[in-house]
Design a protein around this motif. Structure first.
Motif, PDB file in Angstrom:
ATOM      1  N   LEU A  66      34.558  40.989  42.229  1.00 45.14           N
ATOM      2  CA  LEU A  66      35.066  40.352  43.265  1.00 45.14           C
ATOM      3  C   LEU A  66      34.615  39.043  43.655  1.00 45.14           C
ATOM      4  O   LEU A  66      35.486  38.074  43.926  1.00 45.14           O
ATOM      5  N   SER A  67      33.423  38.643  43.324  1.00 40.11           N
ATOM      6  CA  SER A  67      33.058  37.102  43.533  1.00 40.11           C
ATOM      7  C   SER A  67      33.767  36.364  42.555  1.00 40.11           C
ATOM      8  O   SER A  67      34.370  35.259  42.870  1.00 40.11           O
ATOM      9  N   THR A  68      33.987  36.791  41.353  1.00 35.78           N
ATOM     10  CA  THR A  68      34.898  35.877  40.304  1.00 35.78           C
ATOM     11  C   THR A  68      36.159  35.933  40.747  1.00 35.78           C
ATOM     12  O   THR A  68      36.832  34.723  40.492  1.00 35.78           O
ATOM     13  N   LEU A  69      36.866  36.848  40.981  1.00 36.98           N
ATOM     14  CA  LEU A  69      38.302  36.946  41.601  1.00 36.98           C
ATOM     15  C   LEU A  69      38.259  35.899  42.841  1.00 36.98           C
ATOM     16  O   LEU A  69      39.332  35.428  42.767  1.00 36.98           O
ATOM     17  N   LYS A  70      37.642  35.866  43.647  1.00 39.91           N
ATOM     18  CA  LYS A  70      37.589  35.291  45.000  1.00 39.91           C
ATOM     19  C   LYS A  70      37.582  33.744  44.478  1.00 39.91           C
ATOM     20  O   LYS A  70      38.252  32.928  45.336  1.00 39.91           O
ATOM     21  N   ASN A  71      36.924  33.491  43.546  1.00 43.07           N
ATOM     22  CA  ASN A  71      36.599  31.842  43.052  1.00 43.07           C
ATOM     23  C   ASN A  71      38.063  31.685  42.557  1.00 43.07           C
ATOM     24  O   ASN A  71      38.294  30.455  42.516  1.00 43.07           O
TER      25      ASN A  71
END
Length: 517
Positions: A66-71
């Protein structure tokens, strides 16, 4: 309808095949992957409208993915799907800006509802809002033909503001045009209503709405009986629609005890309307009883320099002589910060009056500064600029501080403002005042249909400077232009926000009483 692309990452994706088949049948394209790394690669290489993430995947966990995709793209909605109901996981997911959270086993209806909510919500809301306004358009159209009283006009204006704010979120130019036409029609009818009734209200105040001179007596002084400090905030030039958008911020700290409107006196200009509030008098009464304080249009110098003296006299004559009060006028950011610093000292007063001039300065700046004209080029932008100021202002800091205290808060204004679009030629002598929405002078020459004429100023309890002087007030969205510099005035002032005349926006204004939550 354009196909919705969904990315679904789950290490047990085979168990979800029935769900995916159903989504395919409904017209959704679903790209499936079994781990976080593949989800990131797919997300980089293709556009997706929505992402479902299993919380417990090998390698990259759902939260890490999730964190990677949001970035990569923070605007794509993302849904966490997990077997784990631990509260800390939900909090971590929410803190990571997840858009929804589903607990396994999920059923197809849950999935469909989530997709519609996150990908089609804007379209569904848009369609429903447009249909609702089309129905309300017919109802309002019939209402405008009724013989409305002052209370009903306030309700009509509130409805128009509601729809204006609702429709501004829609990318439907047709709906915006229809609403603009309806507001214009409403203002035409409202101007006739004011022309017919205003002088009657002046003669017999009990026959009409609450107006500027009655505001403190009726809405503020009764709060002093509550045995807790009352803070009266007057935000100059704040329209009802602008209050609606800043109230969304205030709702985090306050509850509304009473939402009301009142009518500004004419002219809807600061020197008349605000002085009337603080003195509790109409302008001609102020001129007679306080000749050393009242300033006419022809006089040199500031016209609102004695509000504290007016207020002191009104308190002594209406409340009681020993009432402790303070008065502060905030014209700059520094003054606003200074007021926040002295709030603890003000808690010992029964009444604290704080006048904020920012919105008035904003409307004039929009006229004077090209950059502001670009930023506030329409009604929605004007509201947005007001909201942005409020969110970063010392005024909000003051209200936040007071929200933790046992106080009453009243927020209001002295008049509103209207975006002017139709120039109207007027001729006056060199002593005629410069306001674009009202003129006071001798032998005024004007276009009859564009004005409300008060031939004898005393009938409206306005000062009569000369034997032959009269007042004219611009109706609807007209503004006064001198023929000798017509083109220059039109180029400079057309579609700017002005006040002083007759319109729903200028005359029907908010007065809201709050208590901290």
């Amino acid at each position: 309808m354009q196909e919705t692309n969904i990315l679904w990452a789950d290490d047990e994706i085979d168990l979800l095949k029935p769900h995916i088949m159903l989504l395919n049948e409904k017209g959704y394209y679903v790209k499936t992957v079994t781990n976080g790394h593949d989800a990131v690669e797919a997300f980089k290489n293709s556009f997706f409208d929505l992402v479902f993430l299993d919380e417990n995947m090998p390698g990259l966990t759902g939260l890490e993915t999730l964190s990677t995709l949001k970035n990569i793209n923070p605007l794509v909605p993302m849904v966490m799907v997990t077997k784990n109901e631990e509260e800390f996981l939900m909090e971590d997911a929410i803190g990571s800006k997840i858009d929804d959270y589903l607990i396994k086993p999920v059923n197809p209806k849950q999935i469909l509802l989530t997709i519609k909510k996150l990908t089609e919500n804007k379209r569904l809301v848009s369609e429903k809002t447009s249909m609702a306004y089309q129905q309300e358009f017919r109802n309002l159209g019939m209402t405008l033909n009724d013989n409305l009283d002052y209370k009903e006009w306030a309700e009509v204006y509130k409805k128009l503001v509601y729809w204006e704010i609702s429709l501004e979120k829609l990318e439907d130019e047709g709906m915006h045009e229809i609403l603009t036409m309806q507001k214009s029609e409403a203002n035409a009818q409202f101007s006739k209503f004011i022309e017919k009734n205003y002088l009657k209200w002046v003669k017999d105040p009990d026959s009409g709405p609450l107006t500027s001179p009655q505001l403190l007596r009726k809405k503020v002084f009764p709060q002093l009986e509550s045995n807790r400090p009352t803070f009266f905030f007057l935000i100059d030039n704040l329209r009802y629609d602008q209050w609606k958008v800043i109230n969304d911020v205030l709702a985090n700290y306050y509850r509304i005890d009473e939402e009301d409107t009142y009518y500004s006196i004419l002219p809807t200009a600061t020197q008349y309307a605000r002085n009337a509030i603080f003195s509790g008098m109409m302008p001609s009464d102020m001129e007679r009883q306080f000749p050393q304080l009242w300033q006419n249009d022809e006089d040199e110098g500031g016209k609102n320099l004695h509000e504290e003296a007016f207020l002191s006299a009104l308190i002594k004559s209406t409340v009681r002589k020993e009432c402790k009060f303070s008065y502060n006028k905030i014209l700059t950011l520094e003054q606003g910060r200074d007021v926040v610093d002295i709030l603890p000292n003000l808690m010992g007063n029964e009444l604290n009056v704080l006048v904020y001039n920012f919105v008035d300065m904003l409307s004039h700046a929009r006229t004077d500064m090209a950059m502001i004209r670009e930023l506030a080029n329409d009604e929605a932008a004007y509201r947005s600029l007001t909201l942005s100021w409020f969110q970063h202002s010392p005024l909000l800091d003051a209200l936040k501080w007071l929200a933790s205290k046992n106080v009453k808060v009243v927020i209001t204004t002295d008049h509103g403002t209207i975006k002017v679009r139709h120039p109207s030629k007027v001729i006056g002598d060199r002593n005629t005042n410069t306001n674009l929405r009202y003129k006071q002078g001798k032998n005024l020459n004007y276009i009859d249909k564009d004005v409300f004429l008060v031939k004898n100023p005393q009938d409206a309890k306005l000062p009569k400077l000369h034997v032959s002087s009269s007042f004219i007030f611009a109706k609807e969205d007209t503004y006064f232009v001198y023929p000798n510099n017509y083109n220059q005035f039109v180029n400079y002032f057309n579609e700017t926000f002005q006040h002083g005349g007759i319109s729903l926006e200028e005359m029907i204004i908010p007065c809201i009483t709050y208590s901290p939550k």
